[in-house]
Structure formats: C-alpha cells, structure tokens
Design a protein around this motif. Structure first.
Motif, PDB file in Angstrom:
ATOM      1  N   ASP A  65      32.127 -13.042 -38.614  1.00 57.33           N
ATOM      2  CA  ASP A  65      30.906 -14.357 -38.870  1.00 57.33           C
ATOM      3  C   ASP A  65      29.587 -14.902 -38.374  1.00 57.33           C
ATOM      4  N   ALA A  66      29.373 -14.662 -37.311  1.00 56.00           N
ATOM      5  CA  ALA A  66      28.582 -15.165 -36.424  1.00 56.00           C
ATOM      6  C   ALA A  66      28.263 -14.247 -35.245  1.00 56.00           C
ATOM      7  N   HIS A  67      26.587 -13.819 -34.478  1.00 54.46           N
ATOM      8  CA  HIS A  67      26.458 -13.150 -33.410  1.00 54.46           C
ATOM      9  C   HIS A  67      25.743 -14.027 -32.363  1.00 54.46           C
ATOM     10  N   VAL A  68      26.491 -13.030 -31.055  1.00 57.50           N
ATOM     11  CA  VAL A  68      25.427 -13.875 -30.378  1.00 57.50           C
ATOM     12  C   VAL A  68      24.994 -13.276 -29.023  1.00 57.50           C
ATOM     13  N   ASN A  69      24.135 -12.798 -29.544  1.00 59.45           N
ATOM     14  CA  ASN A  69      22.977 -11.703 -29.028  1.00 59.45           C
ATOM     15  C   ASN A  69      22.167 -12.129 -27.745  1.00 59.45           C
ATOM     16  N   ILE A  70      21.186 -11.148 -27.263  1.00 53.39           N
ATOM     17  CA  ILE A  70      20.764 -11.297 -26.082  1.00 53.39           C
ATOM     18  C   ILE A  70      19.548 -10.160 -26.425  1.00 53.39           C
ATOM     19  N   VAL A  71      18.004 -10.305 -26.749  1.00 50.33           N
ATOM     20  CA  VAL A  71      16.976 -10.155 -27.622  1.00 50.33           C
ATOM     21  C   VAL A  71      16.001  -9.891 -26.230  1.00 50.33           C
ATOM     22  N   THR A  72      15.532  -8.755 -26.527  1.00 53.69           N
ATOM     23  CA  THR A  72      14.808  -8.463 -25.100  1.00 53.69           C
ATOM     24  C   THR A  72      12.958  -8.210 -25.789  1.00 53.69           C
ATOM     25  N   PHE A  73      12.656  -8.809 -25.195  1.00 54.57           N
ATOM     26  CA  PHE A  73      10.587  -8.332 -24.910  1.00 54.57           C
ATOM     27  C   PHE A  73      10.130  -8.102 -24.147  1.00 54.57           C
ATOM     28  N   GLN A  74       9.184  -6.682 -24.356  1.00 54.02           N
ATOM     29  CA  GLN A  74       8.853  -6.642 -23.060  1.00 54.02           C
ATOM     30  C   GLN A  74       7.036  -6.875 -23.027  1.00 54.02           C
ATOM     31  N   PRO A  75       6.468  -7.094 -21.896  1.00 57.47           N
ATOM     32  CA  PRO A  75       5.123  -7.463 -21.945  1.00 57.47           C
ATOM     33  C   PRO A  75       4.356  -7.213 -23.053  1.00 57.47           C
ATOM     34  N   GLY A  76       4.202  -7.510 -24.437  1.00 55.17           N
ATOM     35  CA  GLY A  76       2.712  -7.061 -24.818  1.00 55.17           C
ATOM     36  C   GLY A  76       3.755  -6.472 -26.544  1.00 55.17           C
ATOM     37  N   GLY A  77       4.987  -7.189 -26.386  1.00 57.10           N
ATOM     38  CA  GLY A  77       6.110  -6.984 -27.606  1.00 57.10           C
ATOM     39  C   GLY A  77       6.364  -8.256 -28.349  1.00 57.10           C
ATOM     40  N   VAL A  78       5.727  -7.979 -29.925  1.00 63.65           N
ATOM     41  CA  VAL A  78       5.570  -8.690 -31.297  1.00 63.65           C
ATOM     42  C   VAL A  78       6.711  -8.488 -32.275  1.00 63.65           C
ATOM     43  N   ILE A  79       7.261  -9.939 -32.597  1.00 66.96           N
ATOM     44  CA  ILE A  79       7.389  -9.972 -33.816  1.00 66.96           C
ATOM     45  C   ILE A  79       6.170 -10.003 -35.095  1.00 66.96           C
ATOM     46  N   PRO A  80       6.534  -8.385 -35.347  1.00 65.00           N
ATOM     47  CA  PRO A  80       5.189  -8.034 -36.279  1.00 65.00           C
ATOM     48  C   PRO A  80       4.966  -8.740 -37.813  1.00 65.00           C
ATOM     49  N   PHE A  81       6.291 -10.173 -37.898  1.00 64.57           N
ATOM     50  CA  PHE A  81       5.639 -10.627 -39.077  1.00 64.57           C
ATOM     51  C   PHE A  81       6.266 -11.399 -39.173  1.00 64.57           C
ATOM     52  N   GLU A  82       6.452 -13.063 -40.065  1.00 63.17           N
ATOM     53  CA  GLU A  82       6.668 -14.833 -40.431  1.00 63.17           C
ATOM     54  C   GLU A  82       8.327 -13.971 -40.462  1.00 63.17           C
ATOM     55  N   GLU A  83       9.089 -13.727 -39.554  1.00 62.24           N
ATOM     56  CA  GLU A  83      10.389 -13.485 -40.239  1.00 62.24           C
ATOM     57  C   GLU A  83      10.756 -14.735 -40.602  1.00 62.24           C
ATOM     58  N   ALA A 107       3.729 -12.180 -23.958  1.00 65.74           N
ATOM     59  CA  ALA A 107       1.964 -12.066 -22.990  1.00 65.74           C
ATOM     60  C   ALA A 107       2.177 -11.864 -21.944  1.00 65.74           C
ATOM     61  N   GLY A 108       3.792 -11.948 -21.200  1.00 63.84           N
ATOM     62  CA  GLY A 108       3.458 -11.300 -19.991  1.00 63.84           C
ATOM     63  C   GLY A 108       3.935 -12.140 -18.888  1.00 63.84           C
ATOM     64  N   PRO A 109       3.447 -12.013 -18.286  1.00 65.31           N
ATOM     65  CA  PRO A 109       3.654 -10.697 -16.868  1.00 65.31           C
ATOM     66  C   PRO A 109       5.138  -9.662 -17.320  1.00 65.31           C
ATOM     67  N   GLY A 110       6.102 -10.731 -17.206  1.00 61.70           N
ATOM     68  CA  GLY A 110       7.248 -10.055 -17.403  1.00 61.70           C
ATOM     69  C   GLY A 110       8.022 -10.165 -19.123  1.00 61.70           C
ATOM     70  N   ARG A 111       9.589  -9.118 -18.341  1.00 56.96           N
ATOM     71  CA  ARG A 111       9.976  -9.389 -19.733  1.00 56.96           C
ATOM     72  C   ARG A 111      10.389 -10.808 -20.060  1.00 56.96           C
ATOM     73  N   PHE A 112      10.547 -11.061 -21.477  1.00 62.34           N
ATOM     74  CA  PHE A 112      10.961 -11.991 -22.181  1.00 62.34           C
ATOM     75  C   PHE A 112      11.965 -12.224 -22.975  1.00 62.34           C
ATOM     76  N   ARG A 113      13.063 -12.484 -22.787  1.00 64.49           N
ATOM     77  CA  ARG A 113      14.356 -12.599 -22.663  1.00 64.49           C
ATOM     78  C   ARG A 113      15.172 -13.951 -23.551  1.00 64.49           C
ATOM     79  N   TYR A 114      16.352 -13.756 -24.965  1.00 58.53           N
ATOM     80  CA  TYR A 114      16.492 -15.112 -24.879  1.00 58.53           C
ATOM     81  C   TYR A 114      18.406 -14.547 -25.364  1.00 58.53           C
ATOM     82  N   LEU A 115      19.425 -15.699 -25.431  1.00 60.31           N
ATOM     83  CA  LEU A 115      20.217 -15.805 -26.092  1.00 60.31           C
ATOM     84  C   LEU A 115      20.318 -16.280 -27.515  1.00 60.31           C
TER      85      LEU A 115
END
Length: 282
Positions: free
Chosen positions: A190-208, A253-261
């Motif tokens: 009934d819930a998920h706990v994941n890790i989200v990863t963005f490489q530099p320049g990656g985007v969520i391209p719309f307003e979730e 925006a970088g310069p490295g990866r952006f990650r969150y729980l």
C-alpha cells in the motif's frame, strides 16, 4: 552501477555567529526542512531504544503528513532495540546510509550497511543492534498497513540497492530513473519506498499533480525542485514533504547525480466520508 554516497546529518549546533535565516519553509501544500535544521537541539528519543537519537521529520497531523512518519536514526555502537515499535498494525521500511547493524526479523539475522534496505510487514518481530565502530545511520519510515479482504500482507525482505537495477524512464536518455524495491503491480503493497536518480541535465518535464503524498530525503547531489508555485534549491541532506496534489517538477543542474529516497502511498481506495461523518443527509 556507479558507487553511491549517502548523506547523513551529523548534528552539532551552528556557531553564535551564524545567520539564523536559512531555507526552511512550512506551507499548506509542502514543507521543506534544509540540512542545516538537523542540529542537536531538535533530536528526539524513543522508549525501548538505547544509545539512540533521531530527527523526526514527518508525522501524521492535520494539514501535514497524513499517511506516514519518517525518522532519521542515529544508533551508537552497542545501541539498538529489542522492541522497536509497539504500534499495532504498523509496517516499516529501513534504508541504511552508514555504519553497521544486525537486523533480526522473525529469528533470522541480516547484516545491514550503507545501501541496505528492509521491508517489515505488520506483525513482523524484529530487533536491531548497532555493531560497527561508527553509529548506524538509517531512515525509518512507518505506516499503518491498509488491509484488503482476500489480499495477504507482503512478506519481509532485505536487499541492497546495488543489487537492484535502475529502471530508466522511457525517452529520457537514461537521465531519470527509479530503483524500485517491489513490483509496482504487486497490490499487496500500500506504499512504495524507492530511490529516484537524475543524471545531470535530467528533468521531470511536467508539473506532476496527483493524489500520492510524498516524502523526499535528498541522498546525493543538488537540483532545483518545483514545490507548488515555488522553485527551491535543494541539496543532499534536505527533506521535502509534499501534500497530495502539490505540483512538483525537477531540474537536476549537476555537476553530479541527484538522488533522493522517495515515499508514496499507492494501491488503495481513497477513504470516503460517508453520511455518518456529518449526520444524515437532508
């Protein structure tokens, strides 16, 4: 997989010469707790835990977290608990960011280190003992499990994120992906706990904008994150809580990866308020 680093707060107290104004925000749509707020004077302690302190960063309350609580735990060597939680019906997620500990689930022991992840269903009997030379540091997320007739609760499991491939979103050039620890179509969860990863320049391209409540603790890197109407600079050690339907977007925006729980509630009906909640309909 690229080696990972995980930010953990060290506590302490800013000097008297520091500026008191930072980036903390609490609104009806979201809350933002910057890493600078994780000082010694805002730690908490729990009954049944020894040599342990924590930062309680989300809790059920009207207008704030409605489905979960989240702790950033620091357990000194030799500390831990034989009775971690007396809450009936609670399920648990543990994600380790540093140190060593033995997690025992229903009589089976597991060695936990940075990157270790555990899911514990309601009713699981578990204990934890910190055994390294440094404090064991981990996130502890709790939620009352929503039972469904005919659908069994999930089983407990332990894994390390290095053993789980990132699932990259289509058409993103492997710039935005998620480490999923359970099958999204497994309706027992009934819930998920994941890790989200963005490489530099990656985007969520719309307003979730959706019904899921979110808790996001930044493990690594920096980005700018859209929270409701505000663009906020975020970095490793910051925490974001997003109420259901709070618009969100991201630009790494970088310069490295952006990650969150990431925590989110899933796979259940929205609770309805029937006529009994306000008296008979007229």
């Amino acid at each position: 997989m690229t080696s990972s680093s995980y930010f953990s707060p060290a506590g302490g107290l800013p000097p008297q010469t520091a500026l008191m104004t930072q980036r903390a925000v609490f609104t009806t749509a979201y809350a933002f707790i910057p890493r600078g707020c994780f000082s010694d004077i805002v730690t908490s302690f729990l009954p049944g835990w020894t040599r342990t302190r924590l930062w309680l960063i989300a809790r059920p309350m009207s207008g704030f977290s409605e489905t979960f609580s989240q702790y950033v735990m620091e357990v000194a060597p030799g500390g831990g608990s034989d009775m971690p939680d007396r809450e009936t019906g609670a399920e648990h997620w543990l994600f380790f960011t540093g140190g060593l500990a033995t997690l025992t689930i229903d009589g089976t022991g597991y060695e936990m280190e940075a990157g270790s992840y555990a899911y514990l269903p309601p009713g699981a009997r578990w204990t934890l003992l910190a055994e390294g030379k440094e404090p064991a540091r981990f996130h502890w997320i709790r939620k009352i499990y929503e039972t469904v007739p005919g659908l069994a609760a999930p089983e407990a499991f332990v894994i390390n994120e290095t053993d789980v491939p990132v699932r990259w979103m289509p058409d993103t050039g492997d710039r935005w992906g998620t480490t999923r620890f359970v099958d999204p179509e497994d309706l027992r969860h009934d819930a998920h706990v994941n890790i989200v990863t963005f490489q530099p320049g990656g985007v969520i391209p719309f307003e979730e904008t959706h019904v899921m409540e979110h808790g996001l603790f930044v493990l690594e890197g920096k980005a700018v994150y859209k929270l409701n109407q505000d663009w906020v600079e975020v970095e490793a050690g910051d925490f974001m809580w997003l109420r259901a339907y709070c618009p969100q977007a991201c630009y790494a925006a970088g310069p490295g990866r952006f990650r969150y729980l990431l925590y989110k509630d899933v796979n259940r009906h929205a609770k309805l308020r029937g006529p009994g909640a306000f008296g008979p309909l007229k």
